[in-house]
Write an enzyme that holds these catalytic residues in place. Structure first.
Site, PDB file in Angstrom:
ATOM      1  N   GLU A 229       0.801  -1.241   0.000  1.00 24.24           N
ATOM      2  CA  GLU A 229       0.000   0.000   0.000  1.00 24.24           C
ATOM      3  C   GLU A 229       0.831   1.288   0.000  1.00 24.24           C
ATOM      4  O   GLU A 229       0.625   2.161   0.850  1.00 24.24           O
ATOM      5  CB  GLU A 229      -0.976  -0.029   1.184  1.00 24.24           C
ATOM      6  CG  GLU A 229      -1.871  -1.254   1.162  1.00 24.24           C
ATOM      7  CD  GLU A 229      -2.761  -1.388   2.404  1.00 24.24           C
ATOM      8  OE1 GLU A 229      -2.675  -0.554   3.305  1.00 24.24           O
ATOM      9  OE2 GLU A 229      -3.549  -2.353   2.441  1.00 24.24           O
TER      10      GLU A 229
ATOM     11  N   GLU B  18      -5.871 -10.993  -1.718  1.00 26.34           N
ATOM     12  CA  GLU B  18      -6.670 -10.915  -0.486  1.00 26.34           C
ATOM     13  C   GLU B  18      -8.154 -10.911  -0.845  1.00 26.34           C
ATOM     14  O   GLU B  18      -8.937 -10.086  -0.370  1.00 26.34           O
ATOM     15  CB  GLU B  18      -6.316  -9.637   0.299  1.00 26.34           C
ATOM     16  CG  GLU B  18      -4.840  -9.518   0.610  1.00 26.34           C
ATOM     17  CD  GLU B  18      -4.477  -8.296   1.453  1.00 26.34           C
ATOM     18  OE1 GLU B  18      -5.362  -7.682   2.068  1.00 26.34           O
ATOM     19  OE2 GLU B  18      -3.277  -7.960   1.492  1.00 26.34           O
TER      20      GLU B  18
HETATM   21  C1  GLA Z   1      -4.995  -4.993   3.982  1.00 21.83           C
HETATM   22  C2  GLA Z   1      -3.746  -5.715   4.411  1.00 21.83           C
HETATM   23  C3  GLA Z   1      -4.044  -7.026   5.050  1.00 21.83           C
HETATM   24  C4  GLA Z   1      -5.213  -6.943   5.999  1.00 21.83           C
HETATM   25  C5  GLA Z   1      -6.385  -6.369   5.288  1.00 21.83           C
HETATM   26  C6  GLA Z   1      -7.571  -6.317   6.194  1.00 21.83           C
HETATM   27  O1  GLA Z   1      -5.504  -5.442   2.824  1.00 21.83           O
HETATM   28  O2  GLA Z   1      -2.829  -5.937   3.389  1.00 21.83           O
HETATM   29  O3  GLA Z   1      -2.936  -7.462   5.749  1.00 21.83           O
HETATM   30  O4  GLA Z   1      -4.881  -6.167   7.114  1.00 21.83           O
HETATM   31  O5  GLA Z   1      -6.044  -5.070   4.892  1.00 21.83           O
HETATM   32  O6  GLA Z   1      -7.706  -7.449   6.931  1.00 21.83           O
END
Ligand code: GLA
Length: 375
Positions: A161, A266
């Site tokens: 991020e 994710e």
């Molecule tokens: C982001 C992070 C993850 C996690 C998600 C929420 O995407 O990369 O590690 O914390 O948020 O669970």
């Protein structure tokens, strides 16, 4: 009396038929086998699943998934909570589990602005570190963590991020103290710590055109500067109406054209109303629980279940179509009951974002997803 016998016989027959029916029902196929010609299928496990409180989790994960990410155990605040103090217990168990099961382990994550303690950026008196001191601390962290799992963690989310939603570099302490080359340094240290590991950049909302353009530019620059970067992770925290499927398709194409592996890292689909139309995964956002924000406290109605299945199928059709570029699709959680989306961005909701329900049963979305390999 006669009646009694008849009703007992009838009940017996019903029971026998039910038992027979259940025994004949085939267990659902393993996701990793369904997609074995396309990409790896991963999941994220939390500490209680890994350390044994959620007993069925491990066997279930070993059956369906061939890649694993620790949900939190390798984040800075967990693995390195205090200066000089590392906590490897859960991360060690994770890597031992993936080794035992021949899974591809993803390390998540080395550099992030969240879940990183404040002390990381300060000296013992609470003053901001100099660039050199922070670089030394970062190098020590990466060498210690990536070094410990050398050859076992197969891919690292080196930086998580780094971009803001408008596409500018996120104003983090990393950027503020080290400067523009902090990503270069992080990737350089990770490569030194484990030359064989794949190294990734991971972010959310990088399917939306503005942020995607910046991500492409950033990645192209890193590659031009000779940085070893192997892949890009599109986090994939999705909604029923976000992102636009065309944007998702186009992003995979553009990231793939850079010569990078593309991963969905994710994946989940939030079926609940979103306050203020937010998307992504900014974990600092938090809204108050109200009834209208939690419409399905007992179960997901069939109509919503079908819509979710359709949405998942649309997305997997894109992943399958791009399977020359997509190397892995990882779900952010094993089953609905354990998803972070029960508590973000509103605490205490009942959400249904994954392919398996709270009892580990495959949902209609599971069956719609496995159909996409036949396209
Ligand atoms: C982001 C992070 C993850 C996690 C998600 C929420 O995407 O990369 O590690 O914390 O948020 O669970």
């Amino acid at each position: 009396m006669k009646r009694n016998i008849f009703s007992r016989i009838a009940t017996g027959i019903i029971l026998a038929v039910t038992v027979l029916y259940t025994a004949c029902q085939k267990p659902e196929p393993a996701l990793k086998e369904v997609f074995s010609d396309h990409f790896m299928i991963g999941t994220a496990m939390n500490a209680s699943q890994m350390m044994g409180d959620d007993a069925p989790a491990k066997d279930f994960v070993a059956k369906h998934f061939n890649s694993l990410t620790a949900e939190n155990a390798m984040k800075w605040e967990r693995i390195h909570p205090l200066p000089g103090k590392y906590e490897f217990r859960i991360a060690d168990s994770t890597v031992a589990f993936t080794d035992r099961n021949g899974m591809f382990t993803v390390g998540h994550t080395l550099v992030w602005h969240q879940q990183t303690p404040k002390w990381v950026f300060e000296d013992s008196l609470g003053n901001a570190l100099t660039r050199d001191a922070l670089l030394a601390r970062l190098k020590d962290h990466i060498f210690t963590v990536a070094g410990r799992y050398k050859g076992r963690v197969k891919g690292w989310d080196v930086v998580n991020e780094a971009l803001d939603d408008d596409g500018s570099m996120r104003k983090t302490k990393w950027l503020e103290i080290i400067g523009d080359d902090y990503m270069h340094k992080a990737f350089e240290y990770a490569k030194e710590a484990d030359p064989e590991a794949e190294l990734y950049y991971n972010d959310y909302n990088i399917e939306t055109p503005a942020k995607r353009d910046s991500a492409v530019k950033l990645l192209r620059q890193l590659l031009a500067d000779g940085v070893k970067i192997d892949g890009v992770g599109i986090q994939g925290h999705y909604h029923m109406d976000f992102p636009d499927l065309k944007d998702l398709d186009e992003s995979i194409r553009q990231f793939g054209e850079l010569g990078l592996k593309v991963m969905i890292t994710e994946l989940d689909i939030n079926v609940l109303p979103r306050p203020e139309n937010i998307s992504g995964a900014d974990i600092s956002q938090n809204f108050e629980l109200q009834k209208q924000l939690n419409p399905y406290p007992e179960s997901l109605p069939d109509s919503a279940q079908r819509q979710l299945a359709g949405r998942y199928a649309d997305m997997f059709s894109i992943f399958v179509r791009h399977s020359d570029k997509v190397s892995r699709v990882t779900f952010w959680g094993v089953h609905d009951g354990q998803s972070w989306l029960n508590n973000w961005p509103v605490r205490g909701r009942t959400n249904y974002p994954l392919l398996f329900d709270r009892d580990y049963q495959a949902k209609p979305a599971f069956y719609s997803v496995i159909e996409t390999v036949k396209q």
